[in-house]
Design an enzyme around this catalytic site. Structure first.
Site, PDB file in Angstrom:
ATOM      1  N   ASP A 170       0.861  -1.177   0.000  1.00  0.00           N
ATOM      2  CA  ASP A 170       0.000   0.000   0.000  1.00  0.00           C
ATOM      3  C   ASP A 170       0.906   1.238   0.000  1.00  0.00           C
ATOM      4  O   ASP A 170       2.129   1.139   0.077  1.00  0.00           O
ATOM      5  CB  ASP A 170      -0.964  -0.027   1.192  1.00  0.00           C
ATOM      6  CG  ASP A 170      -2.202   0.843   0.918  1.00  0.00           C
ATOM      7  OD1 ASP A 170      -2.165   1.650  -0.034  1.00  0.00           O
ATOM      8  OD2 ASP A 170      -3.193   0.732   1.658  1.00  0.00           O
TER       9      ASP A 170
HETATM   10  C1  BGC Z   1      -5.072   3.159   0.204  1.00  0.00           C
HETATM   11  C2  BGC Z   1      -5.294   2.112  -0.857  1.00  0.00           C
HETATM   12  C3  BGC Z   1      -5.193   2.717  -2.228  1.00  0.00           C
HETATM   13  C4  BGC Z   1      -3.842   3.381  -2.368  1.00  0.00           C
HETATM   14  C5  BGC Z   1      -3.594   3.984  -3.726  1.00  0.00           C
HETATM   15  C6  BGC Z   1      -3.834   3.994  -0.055  1.00  0.00           C
HETATM   16  O1  BGC Z   1      -3.778   5.087   0.784  1.00  0.00           O
HETATM   17  O2  BGC Z   1      -4.989   2.538   1.464  1.00  0.00           O
HETATM   18  O3  BGC Z   1      -6.548   1.503  -0.658  1.00  0.00           O
HETATM   19  O4  BGC Z   1      -5.385   1.738  -3.204  1.00  0.00           O
HETATM   20  O5  BGC Z   1      -3.758   4.412  -1.403  1.00  0.00           O
HETATM   21  O6  BGC Z   1      -4.327   5.109  -3.953  1.00  0.00           O
END
Ligand code: BGC
Length: 753
Positions: free
Chosen positions: A280
C-alpha cells in the site's frame, strides 16, 4: 456423453492454459536476460503520476524516471492523452521499451459511478455486483487504465472505521461471494480489451484496526484470522485475482508488507496465488515509524517476505542495488519479483500491444453511456435499505407540496461517496434535480438547505476533503427550512454524512447525525407533519432517536452518479426497496464492535432481552441488541416464511441435505426478497459463532405469490478451521436457520454422523 464432453473440455482448457503459461515464461525469460539489474529493480517501482500534463511530460520527474527504466507502473492519472504520453516514453524512450502497468483506484465505477461497496453489498445481488465491476472496467480501460486497486475484501466489524464503506460488510460468506463476483467482473479471462487486472486488498486484517481508528494496530488469533477474516481474501485468490495489495497494519507483530508467513507461506504456498504483491501507499517507508527499521532494511525485509512492487516509498528503487552488493538480498529474490510484475503485463497483453488500452475511439464511446448509467441507477435502487416505515408513509405520492430539506439535498459532488478518482460531478444530478424530475408537474418540491454539515467549520472542512458544501448562517438556514416545511404536506430530510466523512482516514468516534443536523431534524419532527429521513452514510450510523421519532427512514448510503434518480425511484414507489443490511446498525457507539456472528459467552442474556441481568454479559445502560440487525431491511410489501423442512434430520459427514422454506409475498407489491440461511455448530472443539450465514437467495415474488426456496447444506458449509488450522467438519448437532434477516429465523436441528 455430456460428462465425457465436459472432461474433454476441461483437459483441453488445462492444456491450453499450460501452453499459455509456458509461452509467457519463455517470453519473460528472454526479456529478463536482456535486463540490467537497475532495469529489473525499476520494474518494482510504482509511482503516482499526478502532475503529468501531456506537453511537458518528459520534464517531470516521473517522465525522466520512466525513460531511465526506474518505474514499472504508475497510478491515479486520468486522461487517455496523458496516459498515452507516458506510455510513449516507456515504449519509445526507455532502453527495452517495457510498457507500464497503469493503475487507478476504480473502486465503485469510473465516470459512471455505482454505490459505495458497502451499499452494493446490501443489494445481495451478485450478478449486479459483477456487472458493476465489468462496467467499471469497460469505462476505465477505455481511458487507459489497465489495473484497479479493487476489490477491497476486508471484513469490518467496527463502524467507527471509515473504510467500512469500501468493503462488503461484516460477513465472511457474503464477502467471499462478492469478492469472486468482482474479480470476475474486472478481469474476465483477460481476453477482451476491457478486461483489466484486479487487486485484492488490503492483505490482511486491515478491517480489524483497534478502536476503529485508521492505520491502527491489529492483533488477533490465527483461529480468528482463518475463520472470520481470511475467507473473502481467499475467495478472491481462488477466483484468480491477478494482484494483491498488502495492508498498512501489523499482522502477528510484523508489518503485513514484510510478513513472510502472510505473503509467502499462506498466500502463495497454501493458497497458490500466482500473481504479484504490491504494497500500500508508502508502506515500506512507514515501517520505520512502526519501529521496524530504516528504509533500506525495511525494503530488504519486504522483498524477502514476498513483496514484489513498492508503491511510492522509493525503497526498492533507492536501496536494493546496494543491499544486493552487501549480500542482504539475492539476485534470485529480485528476479522473482521482477518476473511476477512482467508476467502481469504479459497477462494483460501489454507486450503484444502496449497501446491496447489506449484506443481513443473507445474513450469517446464507452464512458458514461446511457446504458451504463441505467445499470448504475437500477443497482443503486437495490442498495437502499428501508429501516422504518410507520403507517406506510413511503412510497410518497406524487402530489401536493413536498419539502426537501438538508445539506445533502442539493450537492452533486457529495452524492457519489468516497473514492471517486475519475468522477465528473458537473454531469451528475442533485437529489433536488432527481425529485423534481420524478414528480414533474404533479407535485411541487420546495427546497431549503436547512443547516450546515456540522456546526464546527473545521470539522466540516476536514470531512469534505475538497467536496465543498457551501456554509450558511445557521439561524437563517434553519428559519428558511422551518418556513418551507410549514408550507408542505410532507417533509423529506436529506441528511447524514458528506461523501468523505467515511472512507480512508475518516474514522469517527461519534456516529450520530452531526449536531446542527440533529437539531434541525428535531425541529422539523416537532412540526407534527409526516417526516421521511433519507440517511446518507458510508457506514452504519447511530439512529436511536430517529428510530424512536421519525416516521420513515431510508438508508441511501452514497448511491453513485445516478443516486438522485435512484432515490426518487424508491421514494415515489416506481421501485420497491430491497436492500438488506450487511453491517449491523448499533444503538450506540459504545456497543462497537457489534456483529451478528459473534461467539457466545458463558453468561449470555436472551436475544431481545429488554432488561438488565446482573452477572451476565450485558450493559447497565443499554441492551445488547442492535438497532437493526444484519440482513435486515423492509419493503413496500410483506413476506411470510413457513414450512421449514429438512430432507433428512441426519447427514453423513460426506453427504448433504436439502433445507427448504416456503416464502410468500403477502403484500400488494411485486418485490425482491433475500432469503437467508444460517447455521450454528452447537458443540465444537473451538468456540463457534451463535450463527453464521451459509447461503442466500435473492428472489422476485409477485404480490400474492409463494415459492419454495431450497438450499443444499454441504459438508463444506459446516466446516471450520480448528486449533491446528485444519478445515474440518466435526460431527454432532447443528442448528439450521432460515429467515429474512439474522434475527427473525425459523430453526431445525440437523445431526451430522
Ligand atoms: C489506500 C489504498 C489505495 C492506495 C492507492 C492507499 O492510501 O490505502 O486503498 O489503493 O492508497 O491510492
Amino acid at each position: 456423453m455430456k460428462k465425457i464432453l465436459l472432461s474433454v473440455c476441461v483437459i483441453l482448457y488445462a492444456a491450453a492454459s499450460q501452453a499459455q503459461k509456458s509461452s509467457m515464461r519463455e517470453y519473460v525469460d528472454q526479456l529478463m536476460r536482456k535486463m540490467t539489474l537497475h532495469e529489473k529493480i525499476g520494474q518494482l517501482n510504482l509511482m503516482v503520476a499526478g502532475d503529468i500534463t501531456t506537453g511537458g511530460v518528459m520534464d517531470t520527474r516521473v517522465g525522466g524516471d520512466i525513460a531511465a527504466g526506474n518505474i514499472g507502473g504508475v497510478f491515479n492519472i486520468k486522461g487517455i492523452d496523458k496516459i498515452r504520453a507516458i506510455q510513449d516514453i516507456a515504449v519509445k524512450k526507455s532502453r527495452l521499451g517495457i510498457p507500464l502497468i497503469v493503475g487507478m483506484d476504480v473502486i465503485h465505477g469510473y465516470e459512471t459511478i455505482f454505490p459505495i461497496p458497502l451499499a452494493m453489498s446490501c443489494s445481495w445481488d451478485m450478478e449486479a455486483i459483477e456487472r458493476s465491476a465489468m462496467i467499471a472496467a469497460k469505462e476505465c480501460s477505455a481511458d487507459g487504465i489497465n489495473w484497479t486497486f479493487s476489490p477491497m475484501t476486508d471484513i469490518a466489524l467496527d463502524a467507527r472505521w471509515g473504510r467500512i464503506s469500501e468493503g462488503g460488510g461484516e460477513d465472511p460468506f457474503l464477502g467471499s461471494r462478492i469478492a469472486e463476483a468482482m474479480v470476475r467482473g474486472y478481469q474476465g479471462d483477460y481476453s477482451k480489451p476491457y478486461n483489466i487486472m484486479a487487486c485484492l486488498k488490503h492483505f490482511a486484517l486491515y478491517g480489524a484496526v483497534e478502536a476503529g481508528r485508521d492505520y491502527n494496530t491489529v492483533d488477533m488469533s490465527r483461529i480468528r484470522m482463518y475463520n472470520r477474516y481470511f475467507p473473502p481474501y481467499k475467495a478472491a485468490v481462488d477466483a484468480g485475482v491477478g494482484s494483491v495489495m498488502s495492508s498498512f497494519n501489523i499482522v502477528d507483530g510484523e508489518h503485513a508488507t514484510a510478513n513472510r508467513w502472510l505473503l509467502t507461506d499462506l498466500l502463495r504456498d497454501q493458497w497458490n496465488f500466482d500473481g504479484f504483491v504490491v504494497t500500500d501507499y508508502e508502506s515500506i517507508g512507514e515501517m520505520t515509524k512502526h519501529g521496524f527499521a530504516p528504509l533500506a532494511e525495511s525494503s530488504v525485509m519486504a522483498l524477502r517476505a514476498g513483496t514484489d512492487m513498492d508503491m511510492c516509498s522509493r525503497g526498492f528503487v533507492g536501496t536494493l542495488e546496494k543491499s544486493l552488493k552487501e549480500g542482504l538480498v539475492t539476485i534470485e529474490e529480485i528476479d522473482l519479483a521482477c518476473r511476477r510484475v512482467l508476467e502481469a503485463k504479459y497477462k494483460l497483453g501489454l507486450f503484444a500491444d502496449p497501446y491496447k488500452y489506449l484506443d481513443k475511439k473507445r474513450a469517446k464511446k464507452d464512458i458514461f453511456t446511457a446504458e451504463n448509467r441505467k445499470a448504475a441507477r437500477d443497482i443503486a435502487a437495490e442498495t437502499f435499505v428501508l429501516l422504518k416505515n410507520e403507517g406506510n408513509l413511503l412510497p410518497l405520492k406524487k402530489q401536493g407540496k413536498i419539502a426537501l430539506i438538508g445539506p445533502l439535498a442539493n450537492t452533486r459532488s457529495n452524492i457519489t461517496g468516497t473514492w471517486c478518482v475519475a468522477q465528473t460531478p458537473e454531469r451528475y444530478s442533485t437529489l433536488k434535480d432527481g425529485m423534481e424530475r420524478a414528480v414533474g408537474d404533479k407535485a411541487v418540491v420546495l427546497y431549503a438547505q436547512g443547516c450546515n454539515i456540522s456546526r464546527d467549520e473545521a470539522f466540516q472542512r476536514d470531512s469534505e476533503f475538497g467536496r465543498t458544501i457551501e456554509r450558511g448562517d445557521e439561524k437563517q438556514l434553519k428559519a428558511e427550512a422551518v418556513q418551507v416545511a410549514g408550507m408542505a404536506d410532507v417533509i423529506v430530510c436529506a441528511m447524514g454524512e458528506c461523501s468523505e466523512m467515511s472512507g480512508e482516514s475518516s474514522s469517527r468516534a461519534n456516529l450520530d447525525l452531526p449536531d446542527v443536523q440533529m437539531e434541525l431534524l428535531k425541529e422539523l419532527v416537532a412540526l407534527g407533519k409526516p417526516v421521511v429521513l433519507l440517511n446518507f452514510s458510508g457506514r452504519p450510523t447511530v439512529m436511536k432517536w430517529e428510530d424512536d421519532n421519525v416516521q420513515a427512514i431510508l438508508n441511501v448510503w452514497f448511491g453513485g452518479s445516478e443516486a438522485a434518480d435512484a432515490i426518487a425511484d424508491v421514494v415515489f414507489g416506481d421501485k420497491v426497496p430491497c436492500g438488506r443490511l450487511t453491517a449491523t446498525m448499533p444503538q450506540a457507539v459504545g456497543q462497537l464492535p457489534l456483529y451478528y456472528n459473534h461467539l457466545n459467552t458463558g453468561r449470555p442474556v436472551p436475544e431481545g432481552a429488554n432488561k438488565y441481568y446482573k452477572y451476565r454479559s450485558n450493559y447497565l445502560d443499554m441492551r445488547n441488541d442492535p438497532l437493526y440487525p444484519f440482513g435486515y431491511g423492509l419493503s413496500y410489501t410483506t413476506f411470510s416464511y413457513s414450512d421449514l423442512q429438512l430432507s433428512s434430520n441426519t447427514m453423513a459427514a460426506d453427504g448433504d441435505v436439502k433445507v427448504s422454506v416456503m416464502v410468500t409475498n403477502t403484500g400488494g407489491r411485486d418485490a425482491a426478497e433475500v432469503v437467508q440461511l444460517y447455521i450454528r455448530d452447537v458443540f465444537a472443539s473451538i468456540a463457534r459463532p451463535v450463527k453464521e450465514l451459509k447461503g442466500f437467495e435473492r428472489i422476485e415474488l409477485k404480490a400474492g405469490e409463494s415459492r419454495r426456496v431450497e438450499f443444499t447444506v454441504t459438508p463444506d458449509l459446516l466446516k471450520f478451521y480448528n486449533r491446528n488450522l485444519d478445515f474440518v467438519l466435526e460431527p454432532g448437532d447443528f442448528e439450521i436457520m432460515v429467515g429474512p434477516n439474522s434475527r427473525d429465523l425459523k430453526k431445525l436441528k440437523l445431526t451430522v454422523k
